[in-house]
Structures are given as structure tokens and as C-alpha cells.
Design an enzyme around this catalytic site. Structure first.
Site, PDB file in Angstrom:
ATOM      1  N   CYS B  92      -1.038 -25.256 -18.401  1.00 54.82           N
ATOM      2  CA  CYS B  92      -1.792 -24.210 -17.768  1.00 54.82           C
ATOM      3  C   CYS B  92      -3.208 -24.018 -18.529  1.00 54.82           C
ATOM      4  CB  CYS B  92      -0.929 -23.153 -17.207  1.00 54.82           C
ATOM      5  SG  CYS B  92      -1.809 -22.313 -15.925  1.00 54.82           S
ATOM      6  N   HIS B 193       3.385 -24.963 -14.738  1.00 56.66           N
ATOM      7  CA  HIS B 193       3.831 -23.883 -15.798  1.00 56.66           C
ATOM      8  C   HIS B 193       4.989 -23.522 -16.013  1.00 56.66           C
ATOM      9  CE1 HIS B 193       2.254 -20.879 -12.506  1.00 56.66           C
ATOM     10  NE2 HIS B 193       3.691 -20.828 -12.581  1.00 56.66           N
TER      11      HIS B 193
END
Lengths: 427, 241
Positions: B92, B193
Site C-alpha cells: 500500500c 494491505h
């Protein structure tokens, strides 16, 4: 932003009609077992009388509570203190959205049910604070900021910035703000208020306070005069403000230095912090300290938190934890001598992303056997597996609880918690 | 044999989505195979150890990204460790800062990244939020589906030196062009993530094998298989467009 003024006869009639239809819809919802009716009442009223929110707030003394965690309990404590302050004549004079419905509709629903009240103690979602600040709020209590439902609130600082701007806009007619000095983002968001009362809530969760909200510098921790940790920015003047109120052990510190035992009926260090904030807010609202404390000591199971409910032979203690900071506070309260059920959902109100399960220190449960429940029980099971915690999976929450006899601790995210309350007849 | 060091970088800045979970998963998967492993958590200001086998970067907000880049540059040891053969897994916001450049703030200020991956990130037209599935061709040619949750405002574009990690089946991925993540040597970046390695044990083991330079025994786990089935099924039924 303009302030809200009195409205004409036409608008008042419109509100009356809308309230009547809202009540009818609420009754229908309740009778058909769909819910408490509070939400649908608010929806109907706001739909039929778009100005209802402003109208219902006008002319009332307002005390508002917001922040990521502790809103509902703090609101209950503050409302009890304000009622105690009014004494025998309090009945019907104080309105509060005690069920935790803290968006516009929830607030409208509560206000519409108590039209004769002259004081409102309102829990308010973080996103609704700027809108409420268009009204003349006497005391605004800001508790804490931490990661919560990041699938909706992408950046924590975004909310803080909105508060900061709204308080600046409110200027001298804005509220007295009671704010948590231990939370750097709260301090930054509140600093533009014209009057501030700081409370050191000794916040445990430090996961979201690495950077200075003012300049982006890396915050450091120093030890204050009283041995407590204080945050400080080495790159700019921002530092933890000296607080008038605080939490010392199991007691609350008053501005004159006196330590008082709040004799709370709700457990946990975080509820002492909530009580410190509620006490400060009550005193700012004009309630004497001793009277406020007496009122707060009557609060039991606010909106079902820590309520006991029977499912089969099990007596469940219902505990709500919605985000990593909440779980950090709740897990230590799990009774070592009783079974533990953890219920996880990812409905809209819970946040659809359960990555946060890995922010929670489930490792501390190693050595005991835990039941994973709720629609995301499997995610929790994998998390507990890696944490070395023995577990079973029973997706149906009530079934998971009823598998035991005697006292059981049940910690849930929002949706399973509300569902258990409803099934137990507690809401 | 020395314990395998897993270095989790700057959790206080880049760890907002439970990203610590990836480090725990790597450590536990080594321990479960009888290998000694340690998890070292390094915060800004502390020296980054040069002895790590795998370094990890996670998700975070704009200001945190800028500070993380500055601190990692100042320290410099991450670059040396990667030159010496260590692996980096960046997720991310961590993926974004590993690239050549990324943007922050409402005025889209361009920030120079760590320059470890040949990728550039710019703000996309709308935020990508939701379950994401992508098809990953493993080094042995086998296929695996990577399941995760993405939540990012940036769109990432790959340069010629980076290759996509996987092909998007559900969700947005890098920028909507069907690619997800990037691989360049021993550096892997991706958008799913938080605990992406918890949901994708094959990706976790690939990282470990890359770091150790040897194959690992399988580690069957029916609970993870069930979780994968649930998430794949959910994502395919609630297909986002």
C-alpha cells in the site's frame, strides 16, 4: 456559516406533522420486530421536515460529546450529571440520544421524542460535529481520535481538520471545549476553540500519534512533573497542554488538586477517562462537582455496554469493542475464570475491512480457549492461530454463547453487539 | 544457524492497516518449520539493522509517507541491505514510497520515493476501496489467487524495469489497467494491505524462500484454506466495478 434562528408557524406545523408520522413509523418498525424504531423515526422526520434538525435544536442548552471511542458512555455519564444538577424537577427537562444513534437522524429521533426538554446532552458522530457547531453549543467534549473504519474515514486527520475549521468559524460564540490533552490530534483539532478545558485522560492507545499534527515532526514522550508521560514536538511549539482534570490511579483529579473517587458502575481505566471528561463537562455546564459525581455514579450498562443477558444457561456480559484502541482497552477486562466469546462482523457499521484484527494484541489470550463467532469468525480464527491461542469456531453468536453455562464474557464489534442486545430484549 | 531476521520498519508511521500481521505470519511460518526467526520492530530514529533477511513496509497516511522516506534515506542501511541480497515486501503506502515518486496532499505535491521499484504513483480519479482478487503466476509456473483488501487513492504505473506481481480479477489494483503490484529483483510491492500474507500463505512462503534461497516444506492449514474459500467466494459474488 449562518446561525440558526427561530422558524415560522408553517415550519412548526410541518415539524409537528413529520414527528407524528415518524412516531407511527417507529411503532410499526417495533411491532414488526425490525428494530427499535429510533432510526426510522429520524428518517421519516428528516424526510418530511428537512429543517427538523435545526428546529429541534433551537432554544435548547446543548452539551455535545464526540471522539472515536467512549462517546456513548461519556454521554450517559454527562446526562446523568446534568439531571442530578436539576434535582427533583429534572424529569423531561434533559433529552439525550441514549441509544447511541449519533448521526443526524438518530439525534433528530431523540429530540423529537422529548419536545419539552430544555437541555440536550448529545452524542455526536465525528463527521456531524462541524454541522452541530452551527448551533450554540455550551460545552463540546472531544475524547480521542484513533484508527476506525478506515474503509470509510480514509484519513483520521481529515476529521480533525474539519473540527478545527468549524471551531475557528464559530469564534467567540463557539462552545467551551473539554478536550483530551493526552491525544495530540484532539489537541490540534480543539486548539481553535475560544475557551478550552484540558483533561489528561491518560490514553493507552498510542498507535496513531507518531507525528505532530501541526508540523509533521516526530513526536517524543517526556516525563512531566507528576511522573506522567507527556507528548512533545521537537520541531515546533506543540506539546501536551497542562490539564486541569486528570486520572490518577482509580481516582479523578479536580482543578484544585483534590482527588475524588467517582464510584463508577462501569469497569475499565478508559471509563475513568470518560468520567473525567464528563465531570469536567458537567462542571462547565454549571453542575457542582459533588452533584455531578453523584449523578454519574448511578450510570449502569450505558446503551447495553457491560449489560448481562441470559442465553440458554449462559449469563453473558456484553462488551463492545469497535477498533484496535477499543480492543486494547477491553481485552484486559476479560474474566480469566470464565469462557470468552469474540464476535466479529464486517457489516457497514463495523467497517468492511477486518485487517485491524492484526492490530489487536490477541497474543495476550494465549493459554486459554476462545470461541470465534460472527460472520468473520474465520478471519479471527486464523489470527488467533498465528497468535498461539486455542479456539473453536461457532459462527452463530447466540449459539456460541449458549454453548456455555454460567458467566460468559462476550466481546463484539458493533453489529453482533446490537443484535445480542435486541435478542436479549435490552434495546 | 543464525536466526532469520524479519525487520518491520516504522510501524508507528506505516502500520495503519494491521500491517504488523505480515511480519508475524513470516516469523511464525518459519518457527512452525523448526527454523529460528526473530521479528525486529524498528521505529524512526533507531538504526535499521543491516542483517535483516526480509524488510517490511506497510500502509499509512500522506504525512507519514513523507517522514518515512526522509528517515530511511537518512539512515541509508535499508539500501545497503537490499544491495547485499535482502528482500523487501512493501504494501500500500509502503509500495508507493518504494517507487520513484508519489503524490501527497490536496495539491498533489510530488515527492521523490526511495527509487527501489520502477513505479510512479499519482492520485487516481477515485479511491479504490474493497476486496481485491488477483491471479499470481508463481515462479514455478503454478497459479495462485491473491486475496486481500485494498484502500488507496493513488494509481501506480509500472516502468520497464518492474513487472506486475499479478493480474486483477476483482477490484482495481495498480491503476485499473489489470495489473496488481510490482516485482523487481528481490523487491515486491502490492496494494492488498494489512494481513495479506495471512490470507495468502503461498505468497508468504515465496518471500521466505526468496530470502533463504531454498525451498520450504508445505505447511497445511485447513483454517486458512477455509478463510481463502470464504474470501474468494465473497469477492466474486460482490464483484465491484
Amino acid at each position: 456559516m449562518g446561525r440558526v434562528t427561530d422558524l415560522g408557524l408553517g415550519e412548526r406545523l410541518r415539524l409537528r406533522l413529520a414527528t407524528g408520522l415518524g412516531d407511527a413509523a417507529a411503532t410499526a418498525s417495533k411491532l414488526t420486530g425490525r428494530g427499535t424504531g429510533a432510526s426510522v423515526r429520524g428518517q421519516v422526520i428528516t424526510k418530511l421536515a428537512p429543517a427538523a434538525f435545526d428546529q429541534l435544536l433551537a432554544g435548547k442548552r446543548l452539551a455535545v460529546v464526540s471522539g472515536t471511542n467512549g462517546k456513548t458512555t461519556t454521554t450517559h455519564l454527562l446526562a446523568a450529571a446534568v439531571r442530578a444538577g436539576l434535582g427533583d424537577g429534572a424529569a423531561g427537562r434533559v433529552v439525550s440520544n441514549a441509544d447511541g444513534g449519533n448521526l443526524r437522524q438518530g439525534i433528530v429521533s431523540a429530540l423529537a421524542k422529548a419536545r419539552r426538554a430544555d437541555s440536550a446532552v448529545l452524542e455526536c458522530d465525528e463527521r456531524v460535529v462541524p454541522e452541530l457547531l452551527r448551533h450554540r453549543i455550551e460545552v463540546l467534549t472531544l475524547l480521542n481520535f484513533s484508527r476506525d473504519q478506515l474503509d470509510r474515514n480514509h484519513e483520521i486527520k481529515f476529521l480533525a481538520r474539519a473540527w478545527r475549521q468549524a471551531l475557528e468559524g464559530a469564534g467567540d460564540s463557539g462552545p467551551t471545549v473539554v478536550a483530551n490533552a493526552a491525544d495530540p490530534l484532539i489537541v490540534w483539532s480543539a486548539q481553535t476553540a475560544h475557551r478550552l478545558v484540558w483533561v489528561d485522560a491518560a490514553t493507552l492507545w498510542r498507535g496513531d500519534t507518531a507525528l505532530c499534527p501541526a508540523c509533521g515532526g516526530l513526536l517524543t514522550q517526556t516525563t512531566g512533573d507528576d511522573g506522567c508521560l507527556m507528548w512533545d514536538c521537537p520541531d515546533c511549539p506543540a506539546r501536551q497542554p497542562k490539564a486541569a482534570y486528570g486520572v490518577v490511579g482509580q481516582r479523578l483529579r479536580l482543578p484544585d488538586g483534590r482527588l475524588v473517587d467517582p464510584e463508577l458502575k462501569v469497569p475499565g481505566l478508559f471509563n475513568l477517562a470518560n468520567a473525567a471528561c464528563a465531570l469536567a463537562a458537567a462542571i462547565e455546564f454549571g453542575v457542582p462537582a459533588a452533584v455531578a459525581l453523584a449523578g454519574m455514579a448511578t450510570v449502569v450498562a450505558p446503551a447495553g455496554r457491560f449489560a448481562e443477558a441470559r442465553f440458554g444457561d449462559a449469563v453473558a456480559r456484553l462488551m463492545l469493542a469497535k477498533n484496535p484502541a477499543g480492543w486494547a482497552e477491553m481485552l484486559p477486562l476479560a474474566g480469566a475464570d470464565r469462557p470468552l466469546v469474540l464476535a466479529i462482523d464486517s457489516a457497514l457499521a463495523d467497517g468492511q475491512d477486518v485487517s485491524w484484527l492484526w492490530d489487536v494484541d490477541f497474543e495476550r489470550l494465549a493459554g486459554r480457549r476462545v470461541t470465534c463467532a460472527g460472520p468473520r469468525a474465520q478471519d479471527l480464527a486464523v489470527r488467533l492461530g498465528y497468535a498461539g491461542v486455542e479456539h473453536d469456531i461457532v459462527v452463530d453468536v447466540r449459539q456460541a454463547v449458549a454453548a456455555f453455562a454460567g458467566p460468559v464474557d462476550v466481546m463484539s464489534t458493533y453489529t453482533p453487539f446490537q443484535d445480542l442486545l435486541l435478542k436479549a430484549g435490552l434495546r | 544457524m543464525n536466526p532469520v531476521e524479519i525487520v518491520l520498519l516504522y510501524q508507528s508511521l506505516l502500520g495503519i492497516y494491521g500491517d504488523r500481521g505480515n511480519a508475524v505470519v513470516l516469523r511464525e511460518r518459519l518457527r512452525a518449520r523448526g527454523r529460528e526467526a526473530v521479528l525486529r520492530q524498528i521505529e524512526p530514529g533507531q538504526p535499521v539493522p543491516a542483517s535483516g533477511a526480509i524488510y517490511l513496509l506497510g500502509g499509512g497516511e500522506d504525512a507519514a509517507q513523507v517522514t518515512a522516506v526522509r528517515q530511511l534515506r537518512q539512515d541509508g542501511r535499508l539500501f545497503a541491505a537490499l544491495d547485499a541480497g535482502a528482500c523487501l515486501f512493501a504494501v500500500c503506502a509502503g509500495f508507493q514510497i518504494t517507487g520513484r515518486s508519489f503524490t501527497v496532499g490536496h495539491d498533489d505535491q510530488v515527492i521523490e520515493g526511495l527509487g527501489l521499484l520502477d513505479v510512479e504513483t499519482r492520485r487516481g480519479p477515485r479511491r479504490a476501496v474493497g476486496e481485491v482478487l488477483s491471479r499470481w503466476t508463481k515462479p514455478d509456473g503454478g497459479q495462485s489467487v491473491i486475496t486481500g483488501f485494498e484502500n488507496h487513492g493513488g494509481h501506480t504505473y509500472l516502468g520497464p524495469e518492474a513487472t506486475p506481481l499479478a493480474r486483477v480479477e476483482v477490484g482495481v489494483g495498480n491503476n485499473g489497467d489489470g495489473t496488481e503490484g510490482a516485482v523487481q529483483g528481490r523487491i515486491i510491492g502490492c496494494y492488498p494491505h494489512g494481513p495479506v500474507l495471512a490470507r495468502n500463505p503461498e505468497l508468504a512462503d515465496h518471500l521466505l524462500e526468496l530470502a533463504l534461497g531454498q525451498p520450504l516444506d508445505p505447511l497445511p492449514n485447513p483454517e486458512i484454506d477455509d478463510l481463502r474459500r470464504q474470501r474468494l467466494d465473497w469477492a466474486r459474488r460482490h464483484h465491484r466495478r
